[in-house]
Design a protein around this motif. Structure first.
Motif, mmCIF file in Angstrom:
data_model
loop_
_atom_site.group_PDB
_atom_site.id
_atom_site.type_symbol
_atom_site.label_atom_id
_atom_site.label_comp_id
_atom_site.label_asym_id
_atom_site.label_seq_id
_atom_site.Cartn_x
_atom_site.Cartn_y
_atom_site.Cartn_z
ATOM 1 N N ALA A 311 0.743 -1.721 -0.179
ATOM 2 C CA ALA A 311 -0.235 0.223 0.096
ATOM 3 C C ALA A 311 0.676 1.050 0.003
ATOM 4 N N GLU A 312 0.405 2.150 -0.399
ATOM 5 C CA GLU A 312 1.090 3.545 -0.321
ATOM 6 C C GLU A 312 0.463 4.292 1.142
ATOM 7 N N THR A 313 1.108 4.303 1.906
ATOM 8 C CA THR A 313 0.738 4.955 3.071
ATOM 9 C C THR A 313 1.219 6.442 3.824
ATOM 10 N N TYR A 314 0.974 7.106 4.697
ATOM 11 C CA TYR A 314 1.352 8.451 4.950
ATOM 12 C C TYR A 314 0.961 8.362 6.432
ATOM 13 N N LYS A 315 1.491 9.622 6.997
ATOM 14 C CA LYS A 315 1.451 10.032 8.351
ATOM 15 C C LYS A 315 1.494 11.910 8.026
ATOM 16 N N ILE A 316 1.234 12.048 9.336
ATOM 17 C CA ILE A 316 0.950 13.546 9.192
ATOM 18 C C ILE A 316 1.515 13.793 11.458
ATOM 19 N N TYR A 317 2.361 14.645 10.965
ATOM 20 C CA TYR A 317 2.648 15.293 12.101
ATOM 21 C C TYR A 317 2.049 17.033 12.449
ATOM 22 N N ASN A 318 2.241 17.282 13.272
ATOM 23 C CA ASN A 318 1.952 18.789 13.780
ATOM 24 C C ASN A 318 3.515 19.249 13.974
ATOM 25 N N ASN A 319 4.529 18.705 13.868
ATOM 26 C CA ASN A 319 5.657 19.223 13.826
ATOM 27 C C ASN A 319 6.757 18.613 13.328
ATOM 28 N N GLN A 320 8.521 19.453 13.034
ATOM 29 C CA GLN A 320 8.911 18.455 12.670
ATOM 30 C C GLN A 320 9.511 17.412 12.539
ATOM 31 N N ALA A 321 8.883 15.990 12.931
ATOM 32 C CA ALA A 321 8.648 14.849 14.026
ATOM 33 C C ALA A 321 10.171 13.727 13.298
ATOM 34 N N THR A 322 10.177 14.269 12.059
ATOM 35 C CA THR A 322 11.044 13.408 11.514
ATOM 36 C C THR A 322 12.156 14.193 10.618
ATOM 37 N N PRO A 323 13.322 13.603 10.302
ATOM 38 C CA PRO A 323 14.586 14.464 9.620
ATOM 39 C C PRO A 323 13.764 14.334 7.651
ATOM 40 N N THR A 324 12.820 13.392 7.669
ATOM 41 C CA THR A 324 12.587 12.963 5.942
ATOM 42 C C THR A 324 11.139 13.907 5.987
ATOM 43 N N ALA A 325 10.675 14.329 7.728
ATOM 44 C CA ALA A 325 8.913 15.058 7.353
ATOM 45 C C ALA A 325 9.207 16.315 6.275
ATOM 46 N N ALA A 326 7.738 15.968 5.460
ATOM 47 C CA ALA A 326 7.993 17.482 4.546
ATOM 48 C C ALA A 326 7.085 18.621 5.091
ATOM 49 N N TYR A 327 7.203 19.604 4.597
ATOM 50 C CA TYR A 327 6.163 21.313 5.134
ATOM 51 C C TYR A 327 5.205 21.078 3.715
ATOM 52 N N ASP A 328 4.119 21.024 4.848
ATOM 53 C CA ASP A 328 3.049 21.728 3.629
ATOM 54 C C ASP A 328 2.544 22.587 4.719
ATOM 55 N N GLU A 329 3.164 23.862 3.830
ATOM 56 C CA GLU A 329 2.843 25.334 3.969
ATOM 57 C C GLU A 329 1.098 26.139 4.252
ATOM 58 N N GLU A 330 0.196 25.203 3.356
ATOM 59 C CA GLU A 330 -0.601 25.689 2.707
ATOM 60 C C GLU A 330 -2.118 25.310 3.897
ATOM 61 N N HIS A 331 -1.597 24.442 4.580
ATOM 62 C CA HIS A 331 -2.532 23.548 5.465
ATOM 63 C C HIS A 331 -1.721 23.372 7.149
ATOM 64 N N ASN A 332 0.047 24.294 6.885
ATOM 65 C CA ASN A 332 0.513 24.312 7.670
ATOM 66 C C ASN A 332 1.082 22.932 8.840
ATOM 67 N N ILE A 333 0.932 21.619 8.062
ATOM 68 C CA ILE A 333 1.335 20.335 8.714
ATOM 69 C C ILE A 333 2.570 19.647 8.602
ATOM 70 N N TYR A 334 3.233 18.695 8.878
ATOM 71 C CA TYR A 334 4.428 18.259 8.091
ATOM 72 C C TYR A 334 3.977 16.498 7.748
ATOM 73 N N SER A 335 4.309 15.937 7.455
ATOM 74 C CA SER A 335 3.996 14.352 6.400
ATOM 75 C C SER A 335 4.839 13.611 5.603
ATOM 76 N N ASP A 336 5.291 12.562 5.679
ATOM 77 C CA ASP A 336 5.831 11.578 5.933
ATOM 78 C C ASP A 336 5.044 10.343 4.492
ATOM 79 N N SER A 337 5.282 10.464 3.615
ATOM 80 C CA SER A 337 4.972 9.549 2.868
ATOM 81 C C SER A 337 5.753 7.428 2.472
ATOM 82 N N PHE A 338 5.001 6.428 2.439
ATOM 83 C CA PHE A 338 6.152 5.485 3.136
ATOM 84 C C PHE A 338 5.505 4.687 1.131
#
Length: 536
Positions: A311-338
């Motif tokens: 599957a293709e999955t993702y996780k959303i964070y409120n901060n830079q929880a991991t070194p790979t987390a990308a920042y979404d400026e529009e929604h002010n969130i960070y996320s990782d895709s896997f």
């Protein structure tokens, strides 16, 4: 110089003909490097200037011929970005391996300047093994052409991989080629009869003893009876339609239908291919996801069943929880895709494994700071939609019944040490999920299957392989392909496999040969540097 280039090219051709998936030609790997060694020796013994540069260039040409003929199919996976643009991009994997191989030969020449030939040839083996270990460890990792992989078609010869892994094969192939080279040079240099006979005797023993031991092990190996019923699905969905035009719900319907056609009351695992669930899923909300519920509903009639699916999955964070987390400026969130393997069962328990050996360019941008300008191009390669994150350690899925399984996604098949770590944690069989359709009907898909046989031998575990577009297969603990599907066929296969909990020497100690070889290579480089400094 032309003669040396022809000799190097001959080496490239011999190695290619002996490489998987070609049958009955594996023996050419034992002579394929001899012309290259003869060419290098000719340059060393000549009066030419800039010998190091000539050796590097000659070696590169020969190894480039071998690589481009063996992995030409890489181009097919890149055509999506444009047939013209794909050509120069393809030359990165075509050329990178040969550059490292030629560097090993150049280091051999530098060592030869300060020590004798026999010691330098030992150094060459170490330099080569160090290159292979580097090529499975750094950001541009692509260990497809690790020399020990070349024995996958003739897996009956290398049952001792359960002690050495593929690096034992690399060591074996190089040793035989070097002994043949020394026999040849001994004849040319008028070596005395006793020395020549001793060398030939060593050559025969190095060739015959490992094969004899391996064949004895192969024909006397008996699996412990510990059956588990497994169903592997091959939905045969066009990889481009999979990512764009075919709805994910329809893809799941196809998978459940072909799985149901073979499922039985005692089936313990259904295995679906890489990204079988084609829509991205939020891992934190997976239990309410429509596609997850559709997949779990399929298991209702199989009370002891597990579904291992890509599957293709993702996780959303409120901060830079991991070194790979990308920042979404529009929604002010960070996320990782896997790129994920998920184990689903008839309970609220869900297990995740995130692919860790990510394909450079396709799934992860190598050296991201330096190559950020290439990100728009790489985003389209092989169907990837962006950069993935991974996990640091191998994973093991455990069924409610206690069965442990190693999930391996796509070309993670190539990392024997990585899979061995998972097996060491309690895995009793290996599940490979992949999508080889990007390469089309080329030797790439066959090589990928062949390499999986080596993982079975190293770990003495069954391999259950689910490929979206082929080839799916069951491989037993000796490395024999017991069942396999045809290319571009929608089908499913089932098999009673034997679970195994015994730990092999290789599983216990991993890539120890590669680490020793790399350490010796590093010491050799330091030795060369010190000698050069003293001379200056």
């Amino acid at each position: 110089m032309k003669k040396n280039i022809l000799l190097a090219t001959l080496s490239g051709l011999l190695l290619w003909i002996g490489w998987p998936p070609t049958h009955y030609t594996t023996f050419l790997l034992f002579v394929g490097l001899v012309p290259m060694l003869v060419a290098i020796e000719s340059i060393i013994q000549s009066n030419a200037s800039k010998k190091g540069k000539k050796i590097f260039g000659t070696a590169f040409i020969g190894f480039f011929v071998w690589n481009i003929l063996s992995i030409f199919w890489v181009y097919n996976s890149l055509k999506v970005i444009g047939e013209v643009v794909a050509v120069p991009v393809s030359f990165i994997p075509y050329s990178l391996g040969p550059l490292l191989m030629a560097t090993a030969c150049w280091l051999y020449y530098r060592l030869r300047l300060i020590t004798n030939r026999n010691f330098s040839l030992f150094g060459l083996i170490c330099f080569w093994i160090a290159y292979e270990y580097l090529n499975q460890s750094w950001d541009l990792k692509f260990p497809w052409m690790t020399l020990g992989n070349g024995l996958a078609v003739s897996h009956q010869w290398v049952q001792w991989y359960e002690y050495t892994g593929v690096y034992g094969g690399t060591l074996w192939i190089w040793t035989i080629n070097i002994l043949l080279f020394l026999v040849y040079t001994g004849l040319k240099e008028g070596q005395n009869k006793f020395s020549r006979l001793k060398l030939i005797t060593v050559f025969v023993l190095v060739l015959i003893l490992p094969v004899s031991y391996s064949l004895f092990t192969y024909y006397n190996y008996h699996e412990q009876n510990n059956p588990s019923n497994i169903v592997v699905a091959q939905p045969n969905i066009d990889p481009y339609a999979k990512e764009s035009t075919m709805p994910a719900s329809l893809q799941l319907s196809i998978l459940t239908h072909i799985s149901d056609s073979l499922g039985q009351a005692n089936t313990e695992f259904f295995i679906w291919p890489e990204t079988a669930i084609a829509e991205e899923i939020n891992e934190d909300n997976i239990r309410t996801n429509t596609y997850f519920l559709q997949a779990q509903h399929f298991l209702n009639k199989y009370k002891n069943g597990n579904l291992l699916t890509g599957a293709e999955t993702y996780k959303i964070y409120n901060n830079q929880a991991t070194p790979t987390a990308a920042y979404d400026e529009e929604h002010n969130i960070y996320s990782d895709s896997f790129n994920t393997a998920i184990n689903i069962e008839n309970s609220a328990e869900v297990q995740f494994y995130h692919k860790s050996k990510l394909v450079p360019g396709v799934e992860a941008l190598p050296f991201p700071s330096a190559l950020a300008f290439l990100k728009p191009v790489f985003a389209h390669l092989g169907g990837a939609t962006g950069s993935y994150a991974g996990q640091k350690d191998p994973g093991v899925f455990y069924a409610q019944s206690g069965i442990g399984v190693t999930p391996a996604i796509c070309y993670e098949t190539l990392w024997g040490g990585w899979i061995a770590e998972s097996v060491k944690k309690g895995s009793q069989f290996i599940a490979i999920i992949t999508n080889d359709g990007w390469w089309e009907d080329t030797p790439g898909k066959d090589q990928h299957l062949d390499y999986a046989k080596l993982r079975a031998i190293e770990t003495r575990r069954w391999v259950c392989r689910s490929a979206n577009t082929g080839i799916s297969a069951f491989i037993d603990q000796r490395g024999d392909v017991v069942q396999q599907t045809k290319w571009w066929v929608r089908t499913a296969i089932k098999q009673d496999i034997n679970l195994n909990s015994d730990i092999t020497f290789y599983v216990q100690y991993g890539d120890y040969l590669a680490k020793i070889g790399s350490l010796l290579a590093l010491l050799g480089i330091v030795f060369i540097g010190i000698k050069m400094a003293i001379r200056k």
